[in-house]
Write a protein that holds these residues in place. Structure first.
Motif, PDB file in Angstrom:
ATOM      1  N   UNK A  93       0.638  -1.411   0.122  1.00  0.00           N
ATOM      2  CA  UNK A  93       0.030  -0.165   0.120  1.00  0.00           C
ATOM      3  C   UNK A  93       0.879   1.296   0.054  1.00  0.00           C
ATOM      4  N   UNK A  94       1.078   1.786  -1.134  1.00  0.00           N
ATOM      5  CA  UNK A  94       1.849   3.110  -1.298  1.00  0.00           C
ATOM      6  C   UNK A  94       0.535   4.243  -1.711  1.00  0.00           C
ATOM      7  N   UNK A  95      -0.732   3.886  -1.470  1.00  0.00           N
ATOM      8  CA  UNK A  95      -1.695   4.911  -1.727  1.00  0.00           C
ATOM      9  C   UNK A  95      -1.989   5.724  -0.644  1.00  0.00           C
ATOM     10  N   UNK A  96      -2.302   4.987   0.256  1.00  0.00           N
ATOM     11  CA  UNK A  96      -2.776   5.565   1.668  1.00  0.00           C
ATOM     12  C   UNK A  96      -2.237   6.936   2.435  1.00  0.00           C
ATOM     13  N   UNK A  97      -3.207   7.829   2.716  1.00  0.00           N
ATOM     14  CA  UNK A  97      -2.380   8.890   3.555  1.00  0.00           C
ATOM     15  C   UNK A  97      -2.490   8.802   5.027  1.00  0.00           C
ATOM     16  N   UNK A  98      -2.963   7.595   5.503  1.00  0.00           N
ATOM     17  CA  UNK A  98      -3.098   7.344   6.987  1.00  0.00           C
ATOM     18  C   UNK A  98      -1.749   7.200   7.591  1.00  0.00           C
ATOM     19  N   UNK A  99      -1.522   7.756   8.741  1.00  0.00           N
ATOM     20  CA  UNK A  99      -0.318   7.608   9.482  1.00  0.00           C
ATOM     21  C   UNK A  99       0.069   6.020   9.552  1.00  0.00           C
ATOM     22  N   UNK A 100       1.163   5.855  10.075  1.00  0.00           N
ATOM     23  CA  UNK A 100       1.995   4.364  10.039  1.00  0.00           C
ATOM     24  C   UNK A 100       1.186   3.996  11.182  1.00  0.00           C
ATOM     25  N   UNK A 101       0.558   2.888  11.032  1.00  0.00           N
ATOM     26  CA  UNK A 101      -0.323   2.376  12.186  1.00  0.00           C
ATOM     27  C   UNK A 101       0.608   1.733  13.159  1.00  0.00           C
ATOM     28  N   UNK A 102       1.788   1.425  12.986  1.00  0.00           N
ATOM     29  CA  UNK A 102       2.781   0.798  13.861  1.00  0.00           C
ATOM     30  C   UNK A 102       3.371   1.989  14.872  1.00  0.00           C
ATOM     31  N   UNK A 103       2.949   3.237  14.496  1.00  0.00           N
ATOM     32  CA  UNK A 103       3.384   4.479  15.428  1.00  0.00           C
ATOM     33  C   UNK A 103       2.279   5.306  16.054  1.00  0.00           C
ATOM     34  N   UNK A 104       0.941   4.489  15.880  1.00  0.00           N
ATOM     35  CA  UNK A 104      -0.186   5.195  16.548  1.00  0.00           C
ATOM     36  C   UNK A 104      -0.016   4.691  17.984  1.00  0.00           C
ATOM     37  N   UNK A 105      -0.248   5.913  18.951  1.00  0.00           N
ATOM     38  CA  UNK A 105      -0.106   5.749  20.370  1.00  0.00           C
ATOM     39  C   UNK A 105      -1.353   4.757  20.975  1.00  0.00           C
ATOM     40  N   UNK A 106      -1.411   3.732  20.612  1.00  0.00           N
ATOM     41  CA  UNK A 106      -2.527   2.849  20.977  1.00  0.00           C
ATOM     42  C   UNK A 106      -2.785   2.701  22.577  1.00  0.00           C
ATOM     43  N   UNK A 107      -1.901   2.437  23.408  1.00  0.00           N
ATOM     44  CA  UNK A 107      -1.819   2.312  24.856  1.00  0.00           C
ATOM     45  C   UNK A 107      -2.397   3.799  25.575  1.00  0.00           C
ATOM     46  N   UNK A 108      -1.445   4.732  24.902  1.00  0.00           N
ATOM     47  CA  UNK A 108      -1.829   6.035  25.537  1.00  0.00           C
ATOM     48  C   UNK A 108      -3.337   6.654  25.173  1.00  0.00           C
ATOM     49  N   UNK A 109      -3.777   6.207  24.028  1.00  0.00           N
ATOM     50  CA  UNK A 109      -5.352   6.556  23.501  1.00  0.00           C
ATOM     51  C   UNK A 109      -6.137   5.634  24.531  1.00  0.00           C
ATOM     52  N   UNK A 110      -5.768   4.546  24.639  1.00  0.00           N
ATOM     53  CA  UNK A 110      -6.741   3.579  25.512  1.00  0.00           C
ATOM     54  C   UNK A 110      -6.753   4.278  26.959  1.00  0.00           C
ATOM     55  N   UNK A 111      -5.776   4.487  27.392  1.00  0.00           N
ATOM     56  CA  UNK A 111      -5.573   5.010  28.874  1.00  0.00           C
ATOM     57  C   UNK A 111      -6.351   6.386  29.207  1.00  0.00           C
ATOM     58  N   UNK A 112      -6.384   7.203  27.877  1.00  0.00           N
ATOM     59  CA  UNK A 112      -6.855   8.362  28.150  1.00  0.00           C
ATOM     60  C   UNK A 112      -8.634   8.334  28.195  1.00  0.00           C
ATOM     61  N   UNK A 113      -9.053   7.325  27.274  1.00  0.00           N
ATOM     62  CA  UNK A 113     -10.579   7.067  27.481  1.00  0.00           C
ATOM     63  C   UNK A 113     -10.607   6.705  28.739  1.00  0.00           C
ATOM     64  N   UNK A 114      -9.975   5.700  29.346  1.00  0.00           N
ATOM     65  CA  UNK A 114     -10.445   5.294  30.651  1.00  0.00           C
ATOM     66  C   UNK A 114     -10.542   6.369  31.555  1.00  0.00           C
ATOM     67  N   UNK A 115      -9.269   7.226  31.646  1.00  0.00           N
ATOM     68  CA  UNK A 115      -9.225   8.234  32.751  1.00  0.00           C
ATOM     69  C   UNK A 115     -10.316   9.396  32.427  1.00  0.00           C
ATOM     70  N   UNK A 116     -10.739   9.737  31.183  1.00  0.00           N
ATOM     71  CA  UNK A 116     -11.740  10.662  31.127  1.00  0.00           C
ATOM     72  C   UNK A 116     -13.260  10.147  31.594  1.00  0.00           C
ATOM     73  N   UNK A 117     -13.306   8.825  31.324  1.00  0.00           N
ATOM     74  CA  UNK A 117     -14.572   8.203  31.765  1.00  0.00           C
ATOM     75  C   UNK A 117     -14.637   8.274  32.993  1.00  0.00           C
ATOM     76  N   UNK A 118     -13.732   7.632  33.867  1.00  0.00           N
ATOM     77  CA  UNK A 118     -13.675   7.294  35.252  1.00  0.00           C
ATOM     78  C   UNK A 118     -13.697   8.758  36.017  1.00  0.00           C
ATOM     79  N   UNK A 119     -13.014   9.633  35.403  1.00  0.00           N
ATOM     80  CA  UNK A 119     -13.025  10.984  36.271  1.00  0.00           C
ATOM     81  C   UNK A 119     -14.231  12.079  36.018  1.00  0.00           C
ATOM     82  N   UNK A 120     -14.715  11.824  34.823  1.00  0.00           N
ATOM     83  CA  UNK A 120     -15.613  12.778  34.322  1.00  0.00           C
ATOM     84  C   UNK A 120     -17.143  12.324  34.170  1.00  0.00           C
TER      85      UNK A 120
END
Length: 380
Positions: A27-54
């Protein structure tokens, strides 16, 4: 029995190339950022934090123009990453990514007006403006960005409403606009009375670039558009624009019409900004994509495919394949490679141009992709 927009809209070459890329190896067509560099853990933690706190608050309908917490974090943490100065008479409006911002700006500014764009330009964001314009005038692009002399020649005889530019890591050309041309655009906007849309989604991963055009703007001629898609993840659909208060307030009301900017995602991005996740990724991602682009450039040159301007940053390289790029595309797909035939990015010319992306492909796939591309070009 449909509108002009309903009649004229059609699938973009980027979407077509991306759909086909799902069925091929490389795939040399996509403009999606490299999936191997997406901060999955940090995003998952952020969802948990905002739901738990707010709690349920983060699941309410979004307010017009964006959540105050996110706007505050953008001002405190992100504008410095962009090297951007916001004036006191300007406001931030949160949108569902840069694409949504472009759609809202098209609705606000245009009603069968004349606009000007770089040639080539990014077809998907440009379409939001084109479909509401009476005429679109292409202005040549070179390694230093838009040709400001050609633009002024046009402005002497044609009144335009908007100029749309991508000053950094240009999509699809990969070039950066020079500082002197950025300053000149402000002078021209003042002299000939038009607005500039500065589409700048790649700056967070662009390395050293000239200041934003917006920084030279003293009278609100520039509407600045940015996004978190390239530095965090595009599926969150969070971006923003900065404009004069009177424009921003109207855009906020238009944004509320579709309620499309996710409330919880705004809180998640705000949390990632507050924790420093976004700012910490900037240099790392620049180096990551720079190294992948070097492999693409070296591989092309090694095969004698050297008709391109070396990209300064970002995901894309615009290559002249010397033959009809759609023919090359179809043959390449048969051999397992997808890219984007770039003719639709051009209002003038571009029949032999191909946009190659380094964002999703691995380094090994980039090398193999160039090998396939070279074989196809030599055998057509």
């Amino acid at each position: 029995m449909v509108s002009r927009i309903g009649k004229e809209i059609e699938i973009s070459p980027v979407e077509l190339g991306s759909q086909i890329a799902k069925r091929v190896k490389i795939n040399m067509a996509s403009g999606t950022p490299d999936p191997r560099k997406m901060p999955i853990k940090e995003i998952k933690d952020a969802y948990s934090e905002v739901l738990n706190e707010l709690g349920p608050k983060v699941l309410f309908y979004p307010g017009a123009g964006g959540q105050e917490e996110l706007i505050r974090e953008i001002e405190d943490k992100f504008l410095s990453v962009l090297n951007l100065t916001k004036r006191k008479d300007e406001k931030i409006v949160v949108t569902s990514g840069a694409q949504h911002a472009m759609e809202l700006l098209g609705k606000y500014f245009l009603e069968n007006d004349v606009i000007a764009v770089e040639n080539p330009t990014f077809i998907e964001t440009f379409n939001a403006l084109k479909l509401r314009s009476s005429s679109v005038i292409p202005i040549s692009l070179d390694p230093s960005g838009i040709d400001v002399n050609e633009l002024e020649t046009l402005l002497k005889v044609v009144k335009i409403r908007l100029l749309y530019v991508i000053p950094n890591c240009h999509n699809p050309a990969g070039v950066n606009m020079s500082e002197c041309r950025r300053k000149r655009l402000i002078e021209l906007a003042e002299k000939y009375d038009f607005y500039i849309i500065e589409d700048d989604p790649y700056r967070p991963i662009a390395g050293e670039t000239p200041q934003p055009i917006k920084n030279y703007d003293n009278n609100g001629r520039v509407i600045y558009v940015s996004s978190f898609s390239k530095i965090i993840a595009p599926g969150l659909r969070v971006g923003f624009l900065i404009a004069k208060e009177d424009i921003a307030e109207k855009i906020s009301l238009m944004e509320q019409l579709d309620f499309s900017t996710s409330t919880i995602n705004q809180y998640v991005v705000a949390r990632l900004l507050r924790k420093g996740v976004v700012t910490e990724r900037s240099k790392e991602l620049y180096e990551h994509y720079k190294s992948k682009m070097k492999i693409l450039v070296d591989s092309l040159v090694d095969k004698g495919l050297d008709k391109f301007n070396e990209p300064k940053c970002g995901f894309f390289l615009l290559l002249d394949v010397g033959k009809d790029s759609w023919n090359v595309f179809h043959k390449a797909v048969e051999k397992g490679l997808s890219f984007v035939p770039a003719k639709p990015f051009f209002l003038r010319g571009g029949d032999t141009m191909a946009r190659l992306s380094v964002s999703v492909a691995t380094k090994e796939e980039i090398i193999e992709g160039v090998k396939i591309l070279n074989e196809v070009i030599r055998n057509i």
